[in-house]
Motif scaffolding. Structure first.
Motif, PDB file in Angstrom:
ATOM      1  N   VAL A 104      33.925  40.438  47.459  1.00  0.00           N
ATOM      2  CA  VAL A 104      34.075  40.694  48.893  1.00  0.00           C
ATOM      3  C   VAL A 104      33.700  42.141  49.184  1.00  0.00           C
ATOM      4  CG1 VAL A 104      35.659  40.583  50.855  1.00  0.00           C
ATOM      5  CG2 VAL A 104      35.997  39.034  48.905  1.00  0.00           C
ATOM      6  N   PHE A 105      32.783  42.350  50.144  1.00  0.00           N
ATOM      7  CA  PHE A 105      32.372  43.707  50.514  1.00  0.00           C
ATOM      8  C   PHE A 105      31.741  43.661  51.900  1.00  0.00           C
ATOM      9  CE2 PHE A 105      29.336  41.699  47.654  1.00  0.00           C
ATOM     10  CZ  PHE A 105      28.171  41.663  48.407  1.00  0.00           C
ATOM     11  N   LYS A 106      31.622  44.807  52.532  1.00  0.00           N
ATOM     12  CA  LYS A 106      31.122  44.875  53.894  1.00  0.00           C
ATOM     13  C   LYS A 106      29.699  44.348  53.985  1.00  0.00           C
ATOM     14  CE  LYS A 106      34.077  48.537  55.749  1.00  0.00           C
ATOM     15  NZ  LYS A 106      34.141  49.890  56.353  1.00  0.00           N
ATOM     16  N   LYS A 107      29.426  43.657  55.077  1.00  0.00           N
ATOM     17  CA  LYS A 107      28.111  43.055  55.270  1.00  0.00           C
ATOM     18  C   LYS A 107      27.008  44.116  55.314  1.00  0.00           C
ATOM     19  CE  LYS A 107      29.494  38.835  57.676  1.00  0.00           C
ATOM     20  NZ  LYS A 107      29.445  38.074  58.939  1.00  0.00           N
ATOM     21  N   LYS A 143      43.144  46.362  51.022  1.00  0.00           N
ATOM     22  CA  LYS A 143      41.954  46.626  51.837  1.00  0.00           C
ATOM     23  C   LYS A 143      41.914  48.089  52.282  1.00  0.00           C
ATOM     24  CE  LYS A 143      39.673  45.026  56.089  1.00  0.00           C
ATOM     25  NZ  LYS A 143      39.815  44.116  57.270  1.00  0.00           N
ATOM     26  N   TYR A 146      32.800  41.170  56.573  1.00  0.00           N
ATOM     27  CA  TYR A 146      32.554  41.306  55.134  1.00  0.00           C
ATOM     28  C   TYR A 146      31.771  40.099  54.620  1.00  0.00           C
ATOM     29  CZ  TYR A 146      35.870  45.188  54.565  1.00  0.00           C
ATOM     30  OH  TYR A 146      36.507  46.410  54.632  1.00  0.00           O
ATOM     31  N   GLU A 147      31.003  40.327  53.568  1.00  0.00           N
ATOM     32  CA  GLU A 147      30.391  39.226  52.839  1.00  0.00           C
ATOM     33  C   GLU A 147      31.390  38.691  51.824  1.00  0.00           C
ATOM     34  OE1 GLU A 147      26.534  39.891  51.127  1.00  0.00           O
ATOM     35  OE2 GLU A 147      25.962  41.286  52.720  1.00  0.00           O
ATOM     36  N   LYS A 148      31.293  37.394  51.569  1.00  0.00           N
ATOM     37  CA  LYS A 148      32.161  36.744  50.581  1.00  0.00           C
ATOM     38  C   LYS A 148      31.281  35.861  49.701  1.00  0.00           C
ATOM     39  CE  LYS A 148      34.180  33.010  51.696  1.00  0.00           C
ATOM     40  NZ  LYS A 148      34.966  32.056  52.484  1.00  0.00           N
ATOM     41  N   PHE A 150      39.213  39.736  56.145  1.00  0.00           N
ATOM     42  CA  PHE A 150      38.063  40.616  55.944  1.00  0.00           C
ATOM     43  C   PHE A 150      36.922  40.263  56.902  1.00  0.00           C
ATOM     44  CE2 PHE A 150      40.520  40.979  52.105  1.00  0.00           C
ATOM     45  CZ  PHE A 150      40.369  42.309  51.720  1.00  0.00           C
TER      46      PHE A 150
END
Length: 639
Positions: free
Chosen positions: A303-306, A242, A274-276, A271
């Motif tokens: 997986v990445f930041k919202k 991360k 984050y979006e999953k 995380f």
């Protein structure tokens, strides 16, 4: 005490789950106790003495004291086989009679959550239950394990073969701009990479061990917490991974049904913010027969930041051709006035796009010819109704290369577009994702006799990568479970298509996997006629003894290794060499597997590899060439 021990053993042997080849399975017993297994509790309640010792009566209700029971079962006097008896003799137990390597401060759901699972890999095809040798390390057992390590054996490899390492290529910021293949324990490599690559990796794609329920399972350790050890293994690595991601970076993790649900929970914990998204990929249309279902799919977590728009359209297997004029439910000019403008055509080619007219302007038809011969093509249907194009005028640059002119027999002109990309859906299927056709068959041709189990389809990995770095031609892509090198292959393929300069970093520990991945990348370099990569290894210390222990075939070899270890290895603080030597006969009586197991445990895991902070220590004998290599890698980033 002795009668209680004997009675408990006799009672537990009535449960077939707890017995193998006539011997009780200590860890199975502990595991069921932690789970409050009802059959185990019923069995204990059937004996008045056990009921008295291991249950507490609270107002007529009997409560199972599992902590007391587990402590009793874990006592050094319980089930003292030859190996544990030997450990008792040499003192590898604490003052309470519990083995130091067995931690009792556990919880049911995740007993090793706050520990580090050191996972060193051995040969994948070895006919034994484990392909990892591991040790669960509590925080107080870790002093220098995760410090940056010394790299060695560097070489640059291109289409002409291997070359002496000539230094890292860097940009004006000092960032390394080389493709890298690093051989070594991936947890330790990740902690070394963060000194140079923290916050700089656009995409991390990994295909970790799946933890299947079969004899070749990577995580069938000598404990009852199969899922917990796997989660600990993943948690240790994802925490540092991360730190390597850019703010708009994306993590992708391939997984199957065995750990998909638990991995999702782990991602949620690590995380925050984050979006999953979980994508299903049909990778084996023929199916793998299970008890009730034939499995055809696996998964990839994105997986990445919202709030970020980081996922691009991916390519279609078969491009679609359709009219550029909108035929949907809201297809009138009044539904989106910015989608009403002329497409300019000359000599049957699109030469430009006119501006959006005022609301009171109405073209004199679908095709309007200008004095210079240019034809204005408007989105007007055969009934003369003003409709709209699919894309707004301000967005036309995104797809203008996909448009073409089509003339009808009556001389009228229509505008069509090629749809060769699509928004990724949550289920990916099609022949391009077949892991046999585009995975195993590709890999098995690389080096005769060298195989990698279950390689991914090249195109499945390509689409994962393309969806994130399509427009970022300078992106860094990291894969720290590199396997056969599919990730690097996909990166090179994309670069060749769009003249990109994306870089890959691969981390792998298995010798055969490294050999296959290296040759695979060399083949692609030769095919494209360009490109190169730098190969590096972690400099081993105690890990050298690990390798020797693995390779040993006789007890005599192990006896000689112990003498070498006493002289050169860093031994655990738990080891009293004098006491061990006093019980040399007991050591000789152990099986060769138990001798290996014991020698592993004697090694201090903090000294598996040489730390960069000690690169000038003469004891390690780091060459001047390697010192230059490491100072080039760490430079001002070391600290």
């Amino acid at each position: 005490m002795e009668n209680l021990l004997d009675n408990l053993k006799a009672l537990l042997k009535k449960d077939e789950r707890l017995v193998s080849e006539g011997e009780l399975l200590r860890n199975k017993i502990i595991g069921l106790a932690l789970k409050l297994d009802k059959d185990l509790i019923k069995l204990l309640l059937s004996d008045n003495k056990m009921k008295e010792v291991f249950f507490v009566d609270i107002d007529g209700t009997l409560i199972f004291d599992k902590d007391k029971f587990i402590k009793f079962v874990s006592n050094k006097q319980f089930l003292p086989d030859s190996y544990t008896a030997f450990k008792n003799k040499i003192g590898l137990v604490d003052e309470k009679g519990e083995f130091i390597s067995e931690k009792k401060d556990v919880v049911l759901s995740w007993p090793y959550k706050d520990c580090v699972l050191e996972g060193g890999m051995t040969k994948e095809d070895q006919k034994r239950d484990e392909i990892f040798w591991n040790e669960i390390l509590a925080p107080d057992e870790i002093s220098r394990l995760l410090d940056p390590k010394v790299f060695t054996n560097a070489k640059r490899i291109d289409k002409d073969g291997e070359h002496k390492f000539d230094g890292f290529r860097t940009d004006e910021k000092g960032d390394i701009k080389d493709n890298l293949i690093i051989k070594g324990n991936n947890l330790l490599v990740l902690h070394s990479l963060k000194k140079r690559f923290a916050g700089k990796v656009k995409l991390i794609y990994i295909d970790p061990p799946y933890n299947p329920d079969n004899p070749r399972n990577t995580f069938t350790y000598n404990n009852s917490f199969k899922h917990s050890t796997w989660l600990t293994f993943m948690k240790n690595r994802l925490e540092v991974a991360k730190l390597l991601l850019k703010d708009d970076g994306v993590l992708q993790i391939a997984i199957d049904e065995n750990e998909q649900a638990r991995l999702g929970v782990l991602i949620d914990e690590l995380f925050h913010g984050y979006e999953k998204h979980c994508i299903t990929i049909v990778h084996n249309p023929r199916g793998v027969q299970g008890t009730n279902f034939s499995y055809t799919n696996e998964f990839v977590y994105f997986v990445f930041k919202k709030g970020l728009k980081v996922i691009h359209k991916i390519k279609r297997d078969t491009p679609l051709v359709e009219e550029f004029r909108d035929h949907g439910g809201e297809s009138l000019r009044s539904d989106a006035k910015n989608c009403f403008y002329p497409v300019l055509v000359k000599d049957n080619k699109i030469v430009g796009f006119g501006e959006v007219p005022s609301d009171d302007f109405h073209p004199k038809g679908k095709n309007v010819k200008r004095e210079d011969g240019t034809i204005e093509v408007w989105p007007i249907d055969v009934k003369g109704i003003e409709r709209k194009w699919v894309f707004a005028r301000q967005s036309i640059d995104e797809i203008k290369d996909k448009l073409f002119v089509k003339s009808k027999d009556n001389g009228e002109i229509d505008i069509f577009r090629i749809k060769d990309e699509k928004i990724p859906r949550t289920v990916w299927f099609g022949s391009r994702y077949d892991a046999s056709t585009h995975g195993s068959k590709i890999v098995n041709k690389i080096i005769e006799g060298k195989t990698v189990s279950f390689p991914k389809s090249l195109y499945a990995v390509y689409d994962c990568i393309y969806s994130v770095v399509k427009t970022d031609k300078e992106a860094i892509i990291l894969d720290f479970f590199a396997g056969s090198g599919t990730t690097a292959h996909a990166v090179m393929m994309l670069n060749n298509e769009d003249s990109g300069n994306r870089k890959f970093i691969l981390v792998e520990q298995l010798d055969e996997h490294v050999e296959v991945a290296t040759q695979r990348i060399k083949n692609e370099i030769e095919k494209f006629g360009k490109g190169d990569f730098v190969y590096l290894e972690l400099l081993k210390w105690n890990e050298k003894f690990v390798d020797e222990i693995k390779r040993a075939e006789t007890k005599e070899e192990l006896k000689k290794l112990w003498e070498q270890m006493k002289e050169k290895a860093f031994l655990s603080y738990k080891v009293d060499v004098k006491t061990i030597d006093e019980h040399a006969k007991d050591f000789e009586d152990l099986s060769i597997e138990d001798q290996k197991r014991f020698l592993y445990e004697c090694l201090d895991k903090n000294h598996l590899y040489v730390n960069y902070s000690e690169i000038d220590d003469e004891e390690y004998g780091v060459s001047e060439e390697d010192k230059k290599l490491n100072r080039g890698f760490y430079g001002k980033y070391h600290g």
